[in-house]
Design an enzyme around this catalytic site. Structure first.
Site, short mmCIF file in Angstrom:
data_model
loop_
_atom_site.label_atom_id
_atom_site.label_comp_id
_atom_site.label_asym_id
_atom_site.label_seq_id
_atom_site.Cartn_x
_atom_site.Cartn_y
_atom_site.Cartn_z
N GLU A 187 -10.80 1.48 -3.68
CA GLU A 187 -10.27 1.80 -2.36
C GLU A 187 -8.96 2.55 -2.54
O GLU A 187 -8.63 2.99 -3.65
CB GLU A 187 -10.05 0.51 -1.55
CG GLU A 187 -9.15 -0.49 -2.23
CD GLU A 187 -9.08 -1.83 -1.51
OE1 GLU A 187 -9.70 -1.97 -0.45
OE2 GLU A 187 -8.38 -2.74 -2.02
N ASP B 150 0.82 -1.22 0.00
CA ASP B 150 0.00 0.00 0.00
C ASP B 150 0.85 1.26 0.00
O ASP B 150 0.65 2.18 0.80
CB ASP B 150 -0.94 0.01 1.21
CG ASP B 150 -1.71 -1.28 1.36
OD1 ASP B 150 -2.18 -1.80 0.33
OD2 ASP B 150 -1.85 -1.77 2.49
#
Length: 505
Positions: free
Chosen positions: A187, A22
């Site tokens: 997301e 991420d």
């Protein structure tokens, strides 16, 4: 171990064959900073630095401890999820989602120094992947996504006005985008502005098979146009998404993102990027504005040539503090270890003998640095006490360890293997051990197969135990490291490690 810089002005992807999942990144002047999620490990949220977007070093962690006592034990898959880093008016801000607790923020004026203790931006369950943004009029905003596992839905994005100092939200905000129809599982939003457009860069389609979507609008609350700008295409890079748009001082654009490869975790790639009709085009071989990842490409032009470098991996324990490659399996205590006379002393911590090794807090771990490698360590056992168990552990979904156990004054070898989702740990006796020194080696082949070797010297290593296939953990790749515990409820002894060395196979 893994070197992306080819030394000829080009680089190969991935630039980091390591689980910096991420990723988000910024440029401040001539310096690039990148952060990543780290879940329940501490210190938490690694901060990496680069001068050229290819050669990176870990320089710090944003949080020393997770700010809740229940993280004193491993809570796999929880903790710090996808963070965001931004620089505004002389201050660095990192927004960190903890899906069971809320959106946290840490800040500093010196990224190499101490970061502030985490403070709530919003105390809320199920909000994830926050990104702050300051508009030209001084107003500040935060875009977020949602974790269905916590809040019951996903594939939606939300915009909240926040205090310019990031001390809290100003009102409840509103939903701004529904991706269910065309961008499922959207997301990881990152918010930017260019040429009068607001842009949200966001992954969609799921972690392994997904793609990179970009939304744009003239109004920060929408409505939003959408476009897929990067996908796997004909490349071997699955799910090329979730990351950061950064530029060079002279205006080149680049995109950092991850690829989930399983056991090694979410490794980091660097893609060239340019703009067409106010839409970003990422990668190469674009069709209708959607590119695919590069495997080798010309390095970013940053005005200078910098040394080839990689994050630390091997450790000879020569300093007065643990290297930044290490993290613990939960909130750590300083009394768990010492660095003394060129050795790492691990003090055996009390552990319930029924507790699986994956749920032990004082596992000292680091990420895999390559798809294939060996690890060799030398442990001194003179200070072990009855009930102590110490050795080398490889932690993943399916974990395994090669350890020395001391009972009734005698030492023996033991392999422990299990799965973190099951109460199924198998402890296999491998015979007596009659030396106060043990050399343990583990080989990882084809990013899967783990085999142990032991000896009284590094030159006479012999295979021992069973080969165990690796599987990834909860949102994380496999980590390897050292441990020392005591399973008799007494004050434990200690083991001393001379080194922990990676080598290519």
């Amino acid at each position: 171990m893994w070197i992306a810089d080819q030394g000829d002005g080009t680089y190969t992807n991935p630039i980091l064959y390591t689980d910096y999942s991420d990723p988000d990144a910024i440029r401040v002047g001539e310096d690039y900073f990148m952060i990543a999620s780290s879940f329940c490990n501490t210190p938490a949220v690694p901060l990496l630095h680069s001068k050229d977007l290819v050669n990176w070093k870990v320089i710090n962690y944003i949080m020393d401890q997770l700010p809740f006592d229940y993280y004193d034990k491993p809570v796999h898959g929880c903790g710090t999820w996808a963070p965001a880093i931004r620089y505004h008016e002389g201050t660095y801000y990192v927004f960190i989602p903890m899906p069971d607790e809320g959106i946290m923020m840490c800040k500093t004026t010196d990224p190499w120094g101490k970061w502030s203790e985490p403070a709530y931006v919003r105390k809320v369950v199920g909000w994830i992947d926050p990104c702050p943004f300051w508009d030209e009029d001084g107003k500040a905003y935060m875009v977020t996504a949602f974790a269905r596992s916590r809040i019951g839905f996903k594939s939606m994005l939300y915009m909240s006005p926040i205090e310019p100092d990031c001390s809290g939200v100003l009102d409840d905000g509103q939903f701004i985008y529904d991706g269910h129809a065309t961008q499922p599982t959207i997301e990881g939003p990152k918010l930017y502005k260019r040429n009068g457009y607001y842009y949200i860069f966001a992954p969609a389609g799921g972690v392994k098979p997904g793609w990179q979507t970009v939304l744009r609008s003239k109004n920060i609350y929408g409505p939003w146009e959408e476009k897929i700008v990067l996908h796997q295409g004909n490349s071997p890079v699955n799910g090329p998404h979730q990351g950061a748009w950064v530029d060079t001082p002279d205006g080149q654009d680049w995109f950092l993102h991850f690829q989930d490869v399983g056991n090694a975790g979410r490794i980091v790639h660097l893609q060239p990027m340019h703009w067409e009709n106010d839409w970003p085009v990422i990668g190469v071989n674009a069709v209708d504005g959607c590119g695919e990842p590069v495997l080798r490409y010309k390095k970013p032009e940053v005005g200078a040539t910098y040394p080839i470098d990689t994050p630390e991996d091997s450790d000879f324990f020569e300093g007065d503090r643990l290297g930044l490659q290490w993290q613990w399996n939960a909130n750590y205590k300083r009394e768990w270890y010492e660095l003394k006379d060129g050795q790492l002393l691990l003090h055996a911590q009390a552990a319930d003998p029924k507790t699986q090794l994956c749920d032990i807090s004082n596992l000292l771990l680091q990420k895999w640095p390559a798809p294939e490698f060996s690890i060799t360590t030398c442990l001194h056992l003179e200070q072990m006490k009855d009930g102590d168990v110490a050795g080398l552990v490889s932690l993943g979904g399916c974990y395994t360890a090669l350890a020395v156990q001391k009972i009734h004054g005698k030492m023996s070898l033991q392999q422990r293997t299990g799965n973190w989702t099951k109460d199924d740990e198998v402890r296999t006796s491998l015979g007596e051990w009659n030396s106060d020194v043990i050399y343990i080696q583990m080989k990882v082949e084809k990013e899967t197969y783990r085999t142990f070797y032991v000896g009284t010297t590094e030159e006479n290593l012999q295979p021992v135990g069973q080969m165990v296939e690796a599987t990834p953990g909860r949102w994380v790749g496999v980590k390897d490291g050292l441990f020392a515990i005591n399973e008799q409820g007494a004050a434990g002894g200690s083991v001393a490690a001379d080194y922990f060395v990676y080598q290519e196979l």
